[in-house]
Design an enzyme around this catalytic site. Structure first.
Site, PDB file in Angstrom:
ATOM      1  N   LYS A  52       0.657  -1.061   0.045  1.00 41.05           N
ATOM      2  CA  LYS A  52       0.118   0.256  -0.128  1.00 41.05           C
ATOM      3  C   LYS A  52       1.085   1.663  -0.651  1.00 41.05           C
ATOM      4  CE  LYS A  52      -3.974  -2.507   2.056  1.00 41.05           C
ATOM      5  NZ  LYS A  52      -4.524  -2.606   3.014  1.00 41.05           N
ATOM      6  N   GLN A  96      -5.343  -1.965   9.800  1.00 42.07           N
ATOM      7  CA  GLN A  96      -5.038  -3.022   8.974  1.00 42.07           C
ATOM      8  C   GLN A  96      -5.647  -4.275   9.846  1.00 42.07           C
ATOM      9  OE1 GLN A  96      -3.375  -3.512   4.901  1.00 42.07           O
ATOM     10  NE2 GLN A  96      -4.199  -5.614   5.834  1.00 42.07           N
ATOM     11  N   ASP A 119     -12.253   2.179   3.573  1.00 35.17           N
ATOM     12  CA  ASP A 119     -11.659   0.557   3.328  1.00 35.17           C
ATOM     13  C   ASP A 119     -13.835   0.699   3.175  1.00 35.17           C
ATOM     14  OD1 ASP A 119      -9.923  -0.814   3.409  1.00 35.17           O
ATOM     15  OD2 ASP A 119      -9.054  -1.203   5.571  1.00 35.17           O
TER      16      ASP A 119
END
Ligand code: NAD
Length: 282
Positions: A52, A96, A119
């Site tokens: 990322k 994460q 997200d």
């Protein structure tokens, strides 16, 4: 043989658009930043976070990395998120997953400002997706829609079967296909006669997480097959779909690696740019 739906190619085109938008915002004096939080040192998560970061750098997005100790408390993590919520240079926040067992994932997701929830896991964003009025789409399902659009694959009126009902893949995938007027069936571990249902699919999406799960006899000839699975078999990365046999039956198929995987990061970058635009009144 099936046509290969090349996620690397599609993700490169999304990233090029992201880079152009980042550049345009920079010219208006607006920087774009993504904060990525990793708790502990799970090797797979470390790789995802590193990828990322690399993708951010390649598109001009500033990445801020926060690595917390495996034993960090939920309160510490939430306190960091609250600081980032009010940090102007941070447009998107990603924590994460999975988190260590002593931390409540839902509480952590709820702490992220919905405006920075790139997200799209916050219940407020999940609700917006349900009613079809959203800024952010969950990255993996949105990436799959992007692949279908890139290759001109019509969704409206098609029978779409999704195997898997998780909050991050199966359920939002079904919703996005429904928004695009697909006729959607969701299958899961308790589904009876799975094969009979999957054989009705014009578009079959597998998000199960079991190598060799989708065999040729489960696929209607001429179908489009999207393989979300990431599995390791004898150290080799593979999806849910028996690629060799299914690619003899399907019209089009995503490979693993190089299919859905690259799209997830590309869509995260796209969401981060959207967040920056919204936060700056664009
Ligand atoms: P999950 O474990 O939360 O969900 C798996 C789903 O599969 C469940 O809903 C379950 O009901 C269903 N299932 C299990 N056994 C079944 C059976 N015998 N018949 C029918 N359905 C069955 O997993 P997830 O988080 O949704 O991820 C699924 C897979 O996709 C994993 O391999 C994961 O690594 C991968 N994934 C890939 C990406 C990507 O970017 N490519 C992103 C997220 C997840």
């Amino acid at each position: 043989m099936s046509r290969i739906l090349d996620g690397k190619e599609v993700s490169a085109s999304v990233k090029a658009k992201v880079a152009a938008e980042v550049e345009a915002l920079k010219n208006e004096g607006i920087g774009v930043g993504l904060a990525v939080i990793l708790v502990g040192d799970d090797p797979a998560s470390k790789i995802y976070v590193a990828n990322k970061k690399k993708a951010c750098e390649a598109t001009g997005i500033k990445s801020f990395e926060y690595i917390l100790d495996e034993n960090a408390t939920e309160a510490e993590l939430i306190s960091l998120i609250e600081t980032l919520n009010s940090e102007k240079s941070v447009n998107g926040i990603l924590c994460q997953l999975p988190l260590p067992g002593h931390i409540n994932e839902q509480a952590v997701i709820a702490a992220i400002s919905p405006n920075k929830d790139v997200d799209a896991f916050h219940i407020s964003n999940v609700g917006k997706i349900m009613i079809g009025n959203f800024d952010f789409l969950p990255c993996t399902p949105a990436g799959i829609i992007e692949i279908l659009d890139y290759y001109g694959i019509e969704i409206a009126g098609k029978n779409c079967v999704v195997i898997g009902r998780s909050n991050i893949v199966g359920k939002p995938m079904a919703m996005l296909l429904l928004h695009r007027s697909g006729t959607v069936t969701v299958c899961h571990s308790k589904t009876v006669n799975l094969k009979e249902i999957t054989r009705t699919a014009d578009i079959l999406v597998s998000a199960v997480g079991k190598a060799g799960f989708v065999t040729a006899d489960m696929v209607k000839p001429g179908a489009v097959v999207i393989d979300v699975g990431i599995n390791r078999e004898n150290g080799k990365l593979c999806g849910d779909v028996c690629f060799d046999e299914v690619s003899r039956v399907a019209d089009s198929i995503t490979p693993v690696p190089g299919g859905v995987g690259p799209m997830t990061i590309a869509m995260l970058l796209k969401n981060t740019v959207t967040a920056a635009k919204r936060q700056n009144g664009r």
